[in-house]
Design an enzyme around this catalytic site. Sequence first.
Site, PDB file in Angstrom:
ATOM      1  N   ARG A 143       0.827  -1.221   0.000  1.00 39.97           N
ATOM      2  CA  ARG A 143       0.000   0.000   0.000  1.00 39.97           C
ATOM      3  C   ARG A 143       0.854   1.261   0.000  1.00 39.97           C
ATOM      4  O   ARG A 143       0.371   2.343  -0.344  1.00 39.97           O
ATOM      5  CB  ARG A 143      -0.995  -0.041   1.168  1.00 39.97           C
ATOM      6  CG  ARG A 143      -2.252  -0.812   0.779  1.00 39.97           C
ATOM      7  CD  ARG A 143      -3.074  -1.211   1.970  1.00 39.97           C
ATOM      8  NE  ARG A 143      -2.506  -2.394   2.595  1.00 39.97           N
ATOM      9  CZ  ARG A 143      -2.609  -2.695   3.878  1.00 39.97           C
ATOM     10  NH1 ARG A 143      -3.234  -1.884   4.688  1.00 39.97           N
ATOM     11  NH2 ARG A 143      -2.077  -3.802   4.346  1.00 39.97           N
ATOM     12  N   GLU A 157       2.595  -5.631  12.956  1.00 36.64           N
ATOM     13  CA  GLU A 157       1.626  -5.771  14.050  1.00 36.64           C
ATOM     14  C   GLU A 157       1.164  -7.231  14.095  1.00 36.64           C
ATOM     15  O   GLU A 157       0.819  -7.751  15.138  1.00 36.64           O
ATOM     16  CB  GLU A 157       0.443  -4.830  13.795  1.00 36.64           C
ATOM     17  CG  GLU A 157      -0.534  -4.732  14.947  1.00 36.64           C
ATOM     18  CD  GLU A 157      -1.758  -3.883  14.612  1.00 36.64           C
ATOM     19  OE1 GLU A 157      -1.825  -3.320  13.503  1.00 36.64           O
ATOM     20  OE2 GLU A 157      -2.644  -3.814  15.461  1.00 36.64           O
TER      21      GLU A 157
END
Length: 170
Positions: free
Chosen positions: A58, A95
């Site tokens: 992204r 994460e």
Amino acid sequence: MDLKALIREIPDFPKPGILFKDITTLLQNPEGLRYTIDLLAEKCADLAPDYVVGMESRGFIVGTPLAYKMGIGFVPVRKPGKLPAPVHQVEYELEYGTDCLEMHKDAFKSGCRILIVDDLIATGGTAGATAKLIQNIGCQLVGCAFVIELKDLNGRQRLPDVPIVTLVEY
Ligand code: AMP
């Protein structure tokens, strides 16, 4: 413009406990896309970068139009095995997992001014690793820009002494 209204939240993706911030709903909105890129360009102008570096995948979507708007070049940082020429490599934590990033060895001359761009900063693992990659080759990291910041995860701690631009905080 209320960018949060254009960012969709998907619970438990890609695994339980993660609230995924989905920017596809922002990207498909013409005014939202234009506003996002224009505002990032405005906020990053004073950093005067020579190149935008965007992380797969992204970071490519946000970083390439930002580089175009700022009139500078774009350099991709990719997952292993994707770039065809010799690469520098760095390991990093997400994460939700760990991974590795690569950048072409001949992408920059030392001393270039670099702006790191991604859609979102969470723990800062991805951006921190990319920062190391850039600093290791003698380039100057002049800033990092993200559409979204997840404040509670303290990603900024992994980018000390670097100007950070964000548009939306959660
Ligand atoms: P981090 O390395 O922890 O800062 O994670 C940042 C990278 O993981 C970015 O490339 C994001 O696209 C992705 N990411 C991490 N957490 C989320 C989330 N909650 N929603 C969407 N993308 C995320």
